[in-house]
Design a protein around this motif. Sequence first.
Motif: not given
Lengths: 479, 487
Positions: B254-257, B468-484
Amino acid sequence: MKYEAVIGLEVHAQLLTETKIFCGCSTKFGSEPNTQTCPICIGMPGVLPVLNKKALEFVIKTGLAMNCRISPYSRFARKNYFYPDLPKGYQISQYELPICEHGFIEIIVNGEMKKIGITRIHIEEDAGKNIHEGTGNYSFVDLNRTGVPLMEIVSEPDIRSPQEASEYMKKLRAILRYLGVCDGNMEQGSLRCDANVSIRPEGQKEYGTRTEVKNINSFKFVEKALEYEIKRQIKVLEEGGKVIQETRLWDSTKGITESMRGKEEAHDYRYFPEPDLVPMIVERKWIDEIKSSLPELPDVKRERFVSEYGLPEYDADLLTDEKPLADWYEEATASYSLSVSGPKIISNWVKGELTRLLNEESKTIEECPLRPEQLADMLRLIDKGTISGKIAKIVFEEMYKTGKDAEEIVKEKGLIQITDESAIEKAVDEVISKNPKEVARFKAGEEKLMGFFVGQVMKLTKGKANPQMVNELLKKKLS
Amino acid sequence: MELYRLTITEVRDLLERKEVSARDVVNSVYQRIDAVEDKIKAFVTITRDEAMKMADEVQKRITLEKIQGTISILGIPLAIKDNLCTKGIRTTCSSKILYNFVPPYESTATSRLIEQGYVLIGKTNMDEFAMGSSTENSGFFTTKNPWDLERIPGGSSGGSAAASAADECIAAIGSDTGGSIRQPAALCGVVGLKPTYGRVSRFGLVAFASSLDQIGPITKNVRDSAILMNIISSHDPLDSTSASVPLPDFTAVLGRDIKGIRIGIPREYFIEGMDKEVEVSVKKAIKKLESLGAIPVEVSLPHTGYAVATYYVLATSEASSNLARYDGVKYGFRAGGKDLMDMYMNTRAQGFGPEVKRRIMLGTYALSSGYYEAYYKKAQQVRTLIKRDFEEVFKEVDVIVTPTSPTAAFKIGEKTADPLQMYLSDIFTISVNLAGVPGISIPCGFTSNNLPIGLQLIGRHFDEESILKVAYAYEQSTEWHKRRPDL
């Protein structure tokens, strides 16, 4: 018209593994109902089977002993049907790709050797038992037997008579017992036999319609059930009827087979590969290891008994039927190596007196209280002239019953043979003087009375007189 | 503080710093359940008393031991799908036929969670025996989508996904046979990962289709899925189909390029009838990945069109056999009857719901003598072709990107009358199970009515790390997962 029977046997043999085929439960027979169960063998939700490697080893062993090809890749299949003794609603068995295929075993019928082909041997799990008696309005299920490993041995339709079927079963049982993979007890159900039977006019190539006879639950019924079924089919044909393809149950009390279900009611088992178990990959190295650990098998042992001990085929056959009996025989022979006729003498004792005594108590040779050396020691007493062959029978029975050695028994009971000529002469004289009429008849030519005189002398000496000396003295005195 | 809103990592930090106790966290989650469960109906069984005991026990461990690095979930409240056996706790598969079944054993996956000190919050609702895409097939009740209570949460792990989205747990465990983790995760706006077949032991997972079932995490973010993967993955001597493969630390990547990583876009997954908003969101997500350095490659999975048919032959065949054990003889529900056959028929007629019966009948038919070759066997052959499609594509790309579901959450009752329509909601997830490869669904946007949309990333066999690596990179660059959802 003369008919020929065509018979193929399907034998189920319970494997003598300590634990069940897919879980760690004990396989012990006769425990309280449902005490040898766990979530896996009673089919609870979410549990998974894991193969007991020992069971696989036993099947490979059997396959090798029956000259089969061992598949390097084989797999389990599910056989689906509903029954209360089948807790998962399917039996884990094999369908395509069984472990062993293309084997044979040899039997001897009327002095001739015949090969019976083995189509396949596969591995599967046993079902439990439904209990209907003494349970009132309910039936109960005992799942102790569920998951006990079974092997199914399917023969080619090479068997042509009930007698051949019986010989086949005997040989198969002997092999299983030699290998130690099954105890071969048909009455307890650890060995079960179903038969596919058809008849055809002699000389005809095509098979007739077959029936499957189930529930042949004892060795003595193999021949009887088949004889009945063949006669029944002949009768059907001769009365102008047709044999119907069906499953029939052998009823041993009535001595007949009865229709259980027809072809239409046959189950569709919906076999498909078992997804919970990975295919079995059997490596060549393992097969070789198992092969090199195989014991000497009945056929080889029988031939060796003929060539090594000079025994007649008949003796060798009897003695090698059960491995423990053959072992007992060989130990006795090894400790009694005085004369060339020794092996045959011992064979006679084993087949005769020993077998009689064991049968009287329905004991197996493993339960025999007599050690092989004790027989050898006793035989040496005969050789030394200490006891006669006749007395030996008494000594032998006494040894069997008390466990004491022959010498001790002979001393205790005063059974030492009388070889003192004067003592025997005294007895002979007494017999002659007491039986003047018989003496007169003998002298008049009634020579068969010799037996009477010998008997009287033996009676007088309580059987201890040396028979040869009695004979000689009587001849001398009566001539 | 609203502890229930937190992720595994956040709760763990607080526990580690002793700012809160395990009991505080559990209490907070139950306060949330008390407040929203009436609306959501995510749970079949709530295990409050057991959870309190478990929390007190792990508190001792937290005090005694130093929390061990990345894999610890000491004191983390999780919701478990009700088809994972939990020793001494009712496990129903949301079926009347198992309404009273209490397993005397623990599934391997939950055993491993217990070893790591998790706290069981409750057992979540599902489609009966995991057969369905909406929880409408539950034998008890339908779970509501936290984003719109008139809509389904997806299925079959709908209870686990809804509980995660509604913050009724910190994270959850589900199972996936044809999309049952990924589709509800997508429809509820959370993360759901179906591991490679054989990665997680199936021992104690009540079988639907043995050759397809896998247990996996449903979480509020990608990192939490990686953490749970570290715990539940294992080679298990109790499951012959669990693989003996090296276990990586799934959080390490997680967090790798992701620069230079090749992402395959299968043309067969962008089809007519797909919801426009879903298509737009997924395409935007692909652009986003491209901007992060990934290289999109158009690929083809030519046998995709056969996947649904293949799946419904194989899964139902296996199910028809797997569900034979529910016969009223040994455990669970038994209806009376005048004889054995009558008892069997009554028990199964009353104990199973309509979808389960439909599938048992389909599977029984497909395995029947005379039909086996045409259905089961043919389907197995097609399955091999589908597997090969993936093998071919993975020679060219590292990860495949698709929508998770063709639509966002649909209305309760919308598709119940038409089973085929319902089956098609798994059209994008089914191939992954047939091929046995891993797949993850992550939030990638919202429809105009504020319904979550999911992005599916598919990886090579035993390469959960790449997705997991790609999913994490995407997630970290978006805000979708923070919405509740607003509840």
